[in-house]
Design a protein around this motif. Structure first.
Motif, mmCIF file in Angstrom:
data_model
loop_
_atom_site.group_PDB
_atom_site.id
_atom_site.type_symbol
_atom_site.label_atom_id
_atom_site.label_comp_id
_atom_site.label_asym_id
_atom_site.label_seq_id
_atom_site.Cartn_x
_atom_site.Cartn_y
_atom_site.Cartn_z
ATOM 1 N N PRO B 237 63.086 68.651 22.121
ATOM 2 C CA PRO B 237 64.280 67.885 22.482
ATOM 3 C C PRO B 237 64.514 67.941 23.985
ATOM 4 N N PRO B 238 65.019 66.843 24.573
ATOM 5 C CA PRO B 238 65.216 66.823 26.024
ATOM 6 C C PRO B 238 66.338 67.759 26.473
ATOM 7 N N GLY B 239 66.137 68.459 27.576
ATOM 8 C CA GLY B 239 67.174 69.315 28.145
ATOM 9 C C GLY B 239 67.970 68.548 29.186
ATOM 10 N N ASP B 245 66.458 63.769 35.230
ATOM 11 C CA ASP B 245 65.215 63.070 35.578
ATOM 12 C C ASP B 245 65.269 61.601 35.192
ATOM 13 N N TRP B 246 65.788 61.352 34.009
ATOM 14 C CA TRP B 246 65.823 59.976 33.502
ATOM 15 C C TRP B 246 66.745 59.114 34.373
ATOM 16 N N VAL B 247 67.929 59.659 34.678
ATOM 17 C CA VAL B 247 68.863 58.915 35.526
ATOM 18 C C VAL B 247 68.218 58.649 36.887
ATOM 19 N N ARG B 248 67.570 59.667 37.431
ATOM 20 C CA ARG B 248 66.934 59.526 38.738
ATOM 21 C C ARG B 248 65.852 58.450 38.696
ATOM 22 N N GLY B 264 62.490 51.790 27.371
ATOM 23 C CA GLY B 264 61.123 51.906 26.887
ATOM 24 C C GLY B 264 60.131 52.183 28.012
ATOM 25 N N ASP B 265 60.360 51.541 29.161
ATOM 26 C CA ASP B 265 59.451 51.723 30.299
ATOM 27 C C ASP B 265 59.521 53.116 30.890
ATOM 28 N N THR B 266 60.697 53.749 30.795
ATOM 29 C CA THR B 266 60.887 55.026 31.488
ATOM 30 C C THR B 266 61.000 56.208 30.532
ATOM 31 N N LEU B 267 60.619 55.978 29.277
ATOM 32 C CA LEU B 267 60.790 57.006 28.253
ATOM 33 C C LEU B 267 60.060 58.314 28.607
ATOM 34 N N GLY B 268 58.994 58.172 29.388
ATOM 35 C CA GLY B 268 58.214 59.350 29.772
ATOM 36 C C GLY B 268 58.995 60.388 30.545
ATOM 37 N N VAL B 270 61.947 61.491 29.672
ATOM 38 C CA VAL B 270 62.698 62.354 28.751
ATOM 39 C C VAL B 270 61.886 62.870 27.580
ATOM 40 N N VAL B 271 60.937 62.061 27.114
ATOM 41 C CA VAL B 271 60.185 62.459 25.922
ATOM 42 C C VAL B 271 58.789 62.877 26.356
ATOM 43 N N LYS B 272 58.432 64.129 26.077
ATOM 44 C CA LYS B 272 57.185 64.643 26.626
ATOM 45 C C LYS B 272 56.192 65.072 25.555
ATOM 46 N N ASP B 273 56.241 64.418 24.406
ATOM 47 C CA ASP B 273 55.328 64.787 23.335
ATOM 48 C C ASP B 273 54.947 63.518 22.597
ATOM 49 N N ARG B 274 53.666 63.389 22.226
ATOM 50 C CA ARG B 274 53.220 62.131 21.630
ATOM 51 C C ARG B 274 53.908 61.831 20.313
ATOM 52 N N ASP B 275 54.045 62.853 19.468
ATOM 53 C CA ASP B 275 54.699 62.644 18.176
ATOM 54 C C ASP B 275 56.154 62.209 18.371
ATOM 55 N N ASP B 276 56.796 62.861 19.347
ATOM 56 C CA ASP B 276 58.178 62.511 19.639
ATOM 57 C C ASP B 276 58.277 61.070 20.119
ATOM 58 N N LEU B 277 57.302 60.670 20.920
ATOM 59 C CA LEU B 277 57.299 59.329 21.489
ATOM 60 C C LEU B 277 57.273 58.291 20.372
ATOM 61 N N ASP B 278 56.403 58.527 19.364
ATOM 62 C CA ASP B 278 56.338 57.613 18.214
ATOM 63 C C ASP B 278 57.685 57.551 17.510
#
Lengths: 384, 291
Positions: B237-239, B245-248, B264-268, B270-278
C-alpha cells in the motif's frame, strides 16, 4: 527506585500505579521502571489532561505494536468507562475527557474471528482414510508409543542450510583476499612493533538460514500438526532463527508462545492462540496473509520455508497459486510436508491444492512418521 | 537553542520545519527530549519515521548523525577505526628519519589517526547531536546487544586513548521496519511509538506543507485517491511519501486536476508492484470518480 517512589501515595500516584496493574492483568508486560518512566514523563506534560495521560502511557508502558489494541481497551476501562476507577480518584478536566474519547478509536473484535466458524469442517472424511499408510503413522500410535516418539524428537535437531554473511572473521593465513590491517597491526604491537610473522586475513562467515515453519492445524491435519508442533519446538531450540506459524481458516504466528521452556506449556499456549484449531483449511489465504504481514517485510528472505499440509484447500486455487509463486520469489527454498504422501515414492499429488502448489515446491516429503521427520532433518542442511 | 517544554510548542516548531506531527508522536518526542530516553519508531513504510529525525535536527540546529544499519555492520563501522594505512606510512616516515622519541609514537594513536564513526561522533557531540539509528532490524543480533550497551550509558572506551563519555546524551531515534523481532531489552530501553497512516485531512495538510506550489484541488483529489488505494487489498500500500511523490509528479507535468487519464499515466509514482498495478488499473475509474 525505592527512593523515588513515594511512600505517601497521593491520588495521582495511585491512579497511575492502578493503571499499570490494569495493563498487567490485561496481559501486557509492564515493569516497575516503566511505571517510573511514566511518572517522570508527566513532568513536561499535564497530568490532569487525559490525552496526555493516554499518549504518555502509550509511549512509556508499551513496547510492541501488537499490544496497542489491548492498551486502548484497558485505558478506556480504567479512565473513561462509567464506573472507571480513575474517575472517582482524579479530578480530570471535563473537556479533556471528551477529547480523549474522540482520540481513542476503539478497535472492535478481531476482524477475522467472525467468519471462522461460518463453514463447518466437511473434509474430515476425505482425510481420515489415512490408515492405508504403510508405516506406523503418528495417528496410529498408542499414547505410550507417542511419548517415546516425543522423547526421540526432543533429541532431534533441525539444522537449516547455511549461507555466507557479510560478517567476517579474522584468521592468520599465508594468503587470502582481504587483509585485516587492524588484526595485523595489533599482532605487530604485541611484538613491540616488529613486523608480524604472518598476515591476518578476513574471511566471510557463514550463518544458518532462517527456518520458517507453516503448519496446518485444521481438522484433517490436526493430529499430524500436534506432533509437528512438537518438532517445531525442538527446532526453535536449535541455534538457527526459527519462526513458527499455524493456520486453519486463518494464519497465526506462534513464535513467541513457543519460547517457553516446557514443551507442553508451549503447546497448550499455542493451542490457545490458534482459535481456529480443528476448523477448515484455507491454505491460499493463509499463505497470502503470511506474505503480506511477514514475508514482505523480509521475515523469510533467504530462508527455508517448511509448509506442512495435505493440500486440501477450500479457498480459491488461483489465490494459492499466486501466493505460492510470490512465496517462492521471497524465500530461498520451499519444503512441503504432506502426510498423505506416506512412504510412497511415486506419490502423485491428487488434491487440487497440491497440484497448484507443486511447481513452486523444492522438496516434497511426507512427515507422517518419525522416519520421515528424520529424513527432513537429514535433507534440510543440503538445501543450500 | 533549547528544546521546547510543551507539546504545543514542539508541534509548532516541527511544523515550521515542514513536519506535521500528531499529538501522539509529539508527546513521545517531548517525553524523549525531557527524559533523554531513546525513541523506537515503528510503522508502515513511508510514513515519516526517518524524516522526524532530520526535521528535529534542522529545526533545533543540532547535527544529524545517521547510522544506517545493514547486515554485517560491526564496531569498526559504527564506532571508530584507526587509519591503519596512514599509521603505517607514518611509521615508515618515522623510521627513515630515525625519530624514536616517545611522543611521536603516542601521536600514532592520537586523534589524527582516529576515524570517527557515527556512534563515537554522537557521544562526543552529546546534546548537540540528533542520532538516527536507521533500520535497526537489518543489523544482526550481536550488533543490537552492543548498541544496547552504548545506549545505556553513552560511554565508549578506546583502549589506546581512554573513555569517551557524553556530557549530556544526544537525542536518539531508532527506526525499525519489523523484518525481525527486536530484543525485549532494547525495546525496554526505549520509548515506543507506532506511526500509522494519517487521516485524509491531515495527509492533505502534510502534502500542502511539502508541495506548497501544487494546486489545492489536485492535492485534495490525490490524497482521497490514495486513501481509496489503501482500502484495496494491495501487496504494497502507498505511504505518505508516495502521496507526495504523486502530487509532485502531476505538478511537474503541469496538471491541476486528477483525471483517469493523467492518473493512469502517473500510476508508477504510487503503485510499485506489478500485481498491485493490475488490481488498481481494474478499478481506476472508481478510485478517480470518488476523488
Amino acid at each position: 527506585v525505592r527512593e523515588q517512589s513515594p511512600t505517601q501515595q497521593d491520588p495521582f500516584t495511585s491512579v497511575l500505579i492502578g493503571f499499570a496493574h490494569e495493563l498487567r492483568s490485561a496481559g501486557i508486560k509492564v515493569g516497575t521502571d516503566d511505571v517510573l518512566t511514566y511518572f517522570k514523563s508527566m513532568t513536561p506534560l499535564d497530568p490532569t489532561d487525559l490525552v496526555d495521560l493516554y499518549w504518555a502511557g502509550k509511549t512509556t508502558l508499551l513496547s510492541r505494536h501488537e499490544d496497542i489494541a489491548t492498551y486502548d481497551l484497558a485505558f478506556k476501562k480504567y479512565f473513561l468507562d462509567e464506573d472507571a476507577p480513575a474517575k472517582t480518584q482524579l479530578m480530570l478536566r471535563p473537556q479533556s475527557v471528551a477529547e480523549a474519547e474522540a482520540a481513542l478509536v476503539m478497535p472492535g473484535t478481531e476482524p477475522d474471528s467472525a467468519d471462522s466458524d461460518e463453514e463447518p469442517p466437511v473434509l474430515g472424511w476425505m482425510a481420515s482414510n489415512v490408515d492405508a499408510l504403510k508405516h506406523r503413522s503418528f495417528t496410529a500410535c498408542t499414547p505410550e508409543e507417542l511419548a517415546a516418539l516425543r522423547r526421540i524428537m526432543q533429541r532431534m535437531r533441525l539444522t537449516p542450510p547455511r549461507r555466507r554473511t557479510r560478517r567476517t572473521k579474522t584468521r592468520p593465513a599465508a594468503k587470502g583476499t582481504h587483509p585485516d590491517l587492524r588484526a595485523t597491526i595489533r599482532a605487530s604491537m604485541r611484538m613491540h612493533g616488529e613486523p608480524p610473522g604472518q598476515l591476518f586475513f578476513q574471511k566471510r562467515k557463514t550463518k544458518l538460514r532462517p527456518l520458517i515453519l507453516i503448519l496446518d492445524v485444521s481438522g484433517s491435519m490436526a493430529d499430524y500438526s500436534r506432533h509437528l508442533l512438537q518438532f517445531a519446538h525442538t527446532a526453535k531450540h536449535a541455534a538457527a532463527r526459527v519462526e513458527v506459524f499455524v493456520f486453519g481458516t486463518r494464519l497465526t504466528r506462534i513464535t513467541r508462545e513457543l519460547t517457553h521452556e516446557r514443551v507442553d506449556v508451549a503447546l497448550e499456549e499455542a493451542a490457545r492462540t490458534v482459535v481456529d484449531w480443528d476448523g477448515g483449511t484455507r491454505i491460499g489465504d493463509s499463505i497470502d496473509t503470511f506474505i503480506r504481514k511477514w514475508g514482505r517485510n523480509g521475515l523469510c528472505r533467504g530462508g527455508v520455508v517448511v509448509i506442512c499440509s495435505d493440500g486440501l484447500d477450500r479457498g480459491d486455487p488461483d489465490v494459492l497459486a499466486l501466493a505460492m509463486e510470490r512465496l517462492a520469489r521471497l524465500c530461498h527454498r520451499i519444503v512441503w510436508l504432506n502426510p498423505h504422501k506416506g512412504d510412497n515414492r511415486d506419490f502423485q499429488p491428487s488434491t487440487l491444492g497440491m497440484m497448484v502448489a507443486a511447481p513452486h515446491i523444492d522438496l516434497l516429503l511426507s512427515g507422517h512418521d518419525l522416519a520421515s521427520l528424520e529424513e527432513l532433518a537429514e535433507m534440510l542442511p543440503a538445501l543450500s | 537553542v533549547d528544546y521546547p517544554r510543551t507539546v504545543t510548542e514542539l508541534t509548532e516548531r516541527l511544523r515550521e520545519g515542514g513536519y506535521l506531527a500528531d499529538r501522539g508522536l509529539a508527546t513521545t518526542m517531548l517525553v524523549s527530549l525531557s527524559l533523554r530516553r531513546p525513541v523506537l519508531l515503528e510503522g508502515e513504510v513511508g510514513v515519516g519515521k526517518t524524516e522526524i529525525a532530520k526535521v528535529l535536527a534542522s529545526v533545533f540546529g543540532r547535527k544529524l548523525i545517521r547510522l544506517q544499519c545493514y547486515e554485517g555492520i560491526n564496531t569498526g563501522q559504527a564506532l571508530y577505526e584507526w587509519d591503519y594505512a596512514r599509521q603505517m606510512l607514518q611509521i615508515r616516515a618515522l623510521s627513515q628519519a630515525e625519530v624514536t622519541d616517545e611522543r611521536s609514537v603516542d601521536k600514532l594513536f592520537g586523534p589524527k589517526f582516529l576515524l570517527e564513526r557515527p556512534l563515537l561522533e554522537a557521544v562526543k557531540k552529546g546534546d548537540q547531536a540528533v542520532l538516527l539509528i536507521d533500520e535497526i532490524d537489518r543489523a544482526d543480533d550481536e550488533f543490537e546487544a552492543f548498541l544496547l550497551e552504548v545506549l545505556s550509558d553513552f560511554q565508549i572506551s578506546i583502549p589506546e586513548i581512554g573513555t569517551v563519555k557524553a556530557e549530556s546524551s544526544p537525542v536518539v531515534i531508532l527506526t525499525s521496519n519489523r523484518t525481525r523481532e527486536l530484543h525485549d531489552a532494547l525495546r525496554r530501553r526505549c520509548l515506543y511509538h507506532w506511526i500509522g497512516y494519517p487521516t485524509e485531512a491531515r495527509e492533505a495538510q502534510i502534502v500542502a506543507i511539502r508541495e506548497p506550489q501544487a494546486a489545492e484541488q489536485l492535492t485534495r483529489k490525490v490524497v482521497r485517491a490514495v486513501h481509496r488505494l489503501r482500502e484495496l487489498d494491495m501487496v504494497k500500500p502507498p505511504g505518505v511519501a508516495e502521496t507526495i511523490d504523486w502530487v509532485r509528479t502531476l505538478d511537474v507535468l503541469g496538471e491541476t486536476e486528477l483525471t483517469q487519464e493523467t492518473a493512469g499515466d502517473t500510476l508508477g509514482a504510487v503503485v510499485k508492484d506489478r500485481d498491485d498495478l493490475d488490481l488498481v488499473r481494474d478499478s481506476l475509474a472508481e478510485i478517480i470518480a470518488g476523488a
